[in-house]
Design an enzyme around this catalytic site. Structure first.
Site, mmCIF file in Angstrom:
data_model
loop_
_atom_site.group_PDB
_atom_site.id
_atom_site.type_symbol
_atom_site.label_atom_id
_atom_site.label_comp_id
_atom_site.label_asym_id
_atom_site.label_seq_id
_atom_site.Cartn_x
_atom_site.Cartn_y
_atom_site.Cartn_z
ATOM 1 N N TYR A 140 0.804 -1.224 0.000
ATOM 2 C CA TYR A 140 0.000 0.000 0.000
ATOM 3 C C TYR A 140 0.838 1.275 0.000
ATOM 4 O O TYR A 140 0.288 2.375 -0.007
ATOM 5 C CB TYR A 140 -0.939 0.020 1.204
ATOM 6 C CG TYR A 140 -1.920 -1.131 1.213
ATOM 7 C CD1 TYR A 140 -2.937 -1.198 0.263
ATOM 8 C CD2 TYR A 140 -1.819 -2.155 2.146
ATOM 9 C CE1 TYR A 140 -3.841 -2.255 0.258
ATOM 10 C CE2 TYR A 140 -2.711 -3.213 2.147
ATOM 11 C CZ TYR A 140 -3.711 -3.259 1.195
ATOM 12 O OH TYR A 140 -4.601 -4.300 1.191
ATOM 13 N N HIS B 57 -4.605 6.259 -0.977
ATOM 14 C CA HIS B 57 -5.200 6.135 0.351
ATOM 15 C C HIS B 57 -4.188 6.362 1.467
ATOM 16 O O HIS B 57 -4.570 6.536 2.622
ATOM 17 C CB HIS B 57 -5.817 4.740 0.500
ATOM 18 C CG HIS B 57 -7.210 4.741 1.046
ATOM 19 N ND1 HIS B 57 -7.991 5.877 1.178
ATOM 20 C CD2 HIS B 57 -7.981 3.718 1.515
ATOM 21 C CE1 HIS B 57 -9.157 5.554 1.696
ATOM 22 N NE2 HIS B 57 -9.187 4.258 1.904
ATOM 23 N N ASN C 100 -10.024 1.390 7.799
ATOM 24 C CA ASN C 100 -11.355 1.454 8.411
ATOM 25 C C ASN C 100 -11.376 1.140 9.893
ATOM 26 O O ASN C 100 -12.445 1.147 10.508
ATOM 27 C CB ASN C 100 -12.335 0.547 7.656
ATOM 28 C CG ASN C 100 -11.949 -0.917 7.711
ATOM 29 O OD1 ASN C 100 -10.895 -1.270 8.243
ATOM 30 N ND2 ASN C 100 -12.794 -1.774 7.157
#
Length: 206
Positions: A35, A40, A87
């Site tokens: 990532y 993000h 999240n």
């Protein structure tokens, strides 16, 4: 003799209690090499930019996050990068806030925003999550939306595009210079927010 006195002074200084943490700055992102440098993870990248300026490394494991302590605008601050995926970011922020007894208004969240073009910032004193899942969890875990946030534009999802694929994609090479500049601007804005000069920060960087 002077050296001995200097040694005594250093010992006394080390015995002095540390100034307590009064503020938290949380950069949001997803942990893991796969990532890195994705849209993000703009919050991670912004807080790393800030940490580099301050000469600290965000590497101490605490509150299910990587953390570092530093001083900004005369305030003792905890920098943190939650390591629970986007999240669940709020769990780390909540645990740190409870430990240090930090009120929401002293917590600054840095995150990506797909509603802003690359190169744009949006600073707000409080408000909704705007669809950003990490921000949503911070609001949920703190039971409050009354904390400042600094949103970093990563570009809008193309028509017909998939949101998940977009935020987990990388900034294209053609926009990386612009994106790097906005990370620097985000770092510039942080001291104003920590000093409670958020209106000034909004006028200067929004």
């Amino acid at each position: 003799m002077a050296n001995i006195f200097d040694l005594f002074k250093q010992i006394e200084k080390e015995r002095e209690p540390l100034v307590p943490i009064t503020h938290i700055i949380a950069g949001l992102g997803n942990y893991g090499n796969e990532y890195r440098h994705t849209r993000h993870n703009a919050g991670f990248m912004a807080i790393d930019c800030l940490a580099e300026r301050l000469g600290v490394t965000i590497s101490r494991a605490k509150f299910h996050a990587l953390t570092a302590e530093t001083t900004i605008a005369g305030k003792r601050v905890l920098l943190m990068k939650p390591q629970l995926y986007m999240n669940r970011s709020g769990e780390s922020v909540r645990d740190a806030a409870e430990f240090y007894k930090i009120p929401p208004e002293n917590i600054l969240v840095l995150c990506d925003d797909i509603n802003l073009d690359v190169g744009k910032l949006r600073i707000r004193r409080k408000g909704s999550d705007g669809g950003q899942k990490g921000l949503r969890d911070v609001i949920y875990q703190l039971s409050s939306d009354a904390f400042p946030r600094l949103r970093i534009g990563v570009g809008k999802v193309p028509p017909g595009g998939d949101v998940v694929n977009w935020v987990l994609g990388r900034i294209p090479e053609s926009e990386r210079e612009t994106f790097s500049k906005v990370l620097e601007q985000a770092a510039d804005a942080v001291p104003f927010i920590i000093e409670s000069k958020i209106d000034l920060a909004m006028g200067k960087y929004n």
